[in-house]
Design a protein around this motif. Structure first.
Motif, PDB file in Angstrom:
ATOM      1  N   ALA A  59      -6.309  12.570  54.937  1.00  0.00           N
ATOM      2  CA  ALA A  59      -6.124  11.753  53.737  1.00  0.00           C
ATOM      3  C   ALA A  59      -4.660  11.447  53.471  1.00  0.00           C
ATOM      4  O   ALA A  59      -4.333  10.407  52.895  1.00  0.00           O
ATOM      5  N   LYS A  60      -3.782  12.359  53.902  1.00  0.00           N
ATOM      6  CA  LYS A  60      -2.348  12.162  53.666  1.00  0.00           C
ATOM      7  C   LYS A  60      -1.596  12.787  54.834  1.00  0.00           C
ATOM      8  O   LYS A  60      -1.242  13.972  54.800  1.00  0.00           O
ATOM      9  N   PRO A  61      -1.328  12.019  55.885  1.00  0.00           N
ATOM     10  CA  PRO A  61      -0.735  12.564  57.116  1.00  0.00           C
ATOM     11  C   PRO A  61       0.584  13.298  56.924  1.00  0.00           C
ATOM     12  O   PRO A  61       0.893  14.216  57.678  1.00  0.00           O
ATOM     13  N   ASP A  62       1.361  12.907  55.916  1.00  0.00           N
ATOM     14  CA  ASP A  62       2.670  13.541  55.729  1.00  0.00           C
ATOM     15  C   ASP A  62       2.645  14.664  54.697  1.00  0.00           C
ATOM     16  O   ASP A  62       3.695  15.115  54.229  1.00  0.00           O
ATOM     17  N   ALA A  63       1.468  15.145  54.337  1.00  0.00           N
ATOM     18  CA  ALA A  63       1.360  16.207  53.333  1.00  0.00           C
ATOM     19  C   ALA A  63       2.044  17.483  53.818  1.00  0.00           C
ATOM     20  O   ALA A  63       1.889  17.890  54.976  1.00  0.00           O
ATOM     21  N   THR A  64       2.781  18.130  52.940  1.00  0.00           N
ATOM     22  CA  THR A  64       3.448  19.383  53.268  1.00  0.00           C
ATOM     23  C   THR A  64       2.472  20.549  53.155  1.00  0.00           C
ATOM     24  O   THR A  64       1.375  20.413  52.585  1.00  0.00           O
ATOM     25  N   GLY A  65       2.872  21.695  53.672  1.00  0.00           N
ATOM     26  CA  GLY A  65       2.044  22.889  53.553  1.00  0.00           C
ATOM     27  C   GLY A  65       1.785  23.250  52.100  1.00  0.00           C
ATOM     28  O   GLY A  65       0.686  23.687  51.735  1.00  0.00           O
TER      29      GLY A  65
END
Length: 295
Positions: A155-161
């Motif tokens: 859903a959000k490829p650049d999501a952080t941990g």
């Protein structure tokens, strides 16, 4: 007859049957793939971003039939859903509520009337914009055969941990993930077989939380869950629904009593609208549906 001769013959017959079965299967698959795509993006389609959508939904005089010229499943359906409100759509099996969900997600196009998000006909939106604006949570979520982190980042490829963890906490699934030996690196398996139905739904919900859409469609999202799991899922859905337009298509009426408006459908038409208290006092279609729910 010599069994050493019979065995290869049986294997040959079995192989021939498997080949014919496989050919028939692929024939059906290719026949499906060769069908024309019915949902087509217009050349001048409008691109919008979730940040610029308030989330008002207008369903205006919608009529729809699955087969051209066939009996309509929906007839003249009109519902006005203010931005930020929670509207529940209920009705007996075959009432048309699930079909209305399909139309909201534009799995099909309406035959007559229109569905608008913030005044824009969804047929005029870019398909990529529609998927960003509308988040859908269903009874049967789809998970990739990949890690939990990869499933969420779909859903959000650049999501952080940190964002993954926050979404998991909001979806009431963080504790279960963190208890796994590999945590967010755990591979969910084919169709998410390593997780229960409720856990898969909450993983799909965490994925929707990451997308942060202004409009949320919940299609029978808790109908297959046991009471304990439903409570956890309902708490997660309540957190997600806050501040955004939420449309709940429900069979279990106990999950929609707090909705701002309940829309009752029967045989493809809207027959009642109001709050739980108002509709119950009227003693009409909604009250009739509620009787088995009380048992």
């Amino acid at each position: 007859m010599n069994l050493s001769v019979l065995w290869p013959l049986q294997e040959l017959l079995r192989t021939g049957l498997e080949v014919r079965t496989t050919r028939a299967l692929f024939a059906r698959v290719f026949d499906y793939l060769d069908r024309p795509v019915e949902i087509v993006e217009r050349p001048d389609a409008i691109a919008v971003t979730p940040d610029h959508m308030r989330g008002a939904v207008t369903i205006e005089n919608v009529t729809f039939a699955y087969e051209k010229g066939g009996e309509p499943t929906l007839r003249n359906v009109s519902i006005d859903i203010p931005a930020g409100s929670h509207v529940a759509i209920v009705g007996a099996t075959g009432s048309g509520k699930t079909t209305l969900g399909y139309l909201l997600a534009r799995l099909y196009d309406v035959d007559e009337g229109a569905i608008r998000f913030d005044g824009i006909d969804i047929r005029d939106l870019k398909l990529s914009s529609l998927t960003e604006v509308l988040g859908v949570v269903t009874q049967e979520p789809y998970l990739l055969n990949a890690s939990i982190a990869d499933n969420l980042r779909f859903a959000k490829p650049d999501a952080t941990g940190a964002e993954l963890a926050a979404a998991a906490r909001a979806a009431q699934i963080a504790t279960q993930i963190e208890a796994l030996p590999e945590g967010y690196k755990t591979v969910v398996g084919e169709r998410g077989y390593r997780f229960s139905g409720g856990e898969k739904q909450r993983l799909a919900l965490a994925r929707t939380i990451l997308r942060d859409p202004p409009i949320l469609l919940l299609d029978e999202a808790t109908s297959a869950l046991d009471t304990r799991t439903e409570q956890a899922m309902s708490a997660a859905l309540a957190a997600l629904s806050k501040g955004r337009t939420t449309i709940t298509i429900a069979h279990r009426l106990s999950t929609v009593r707090s909705a701002d408006m309940i829309v009752v459908m029967k045989q493809g038409r809207v027959v009642e609208c109001g709050t739980h208290e108002v509709l119950l006092a009227q003693g009409g279609a909604y009250a009739s549906l509620l009787q088995p729910d009380r048992a």
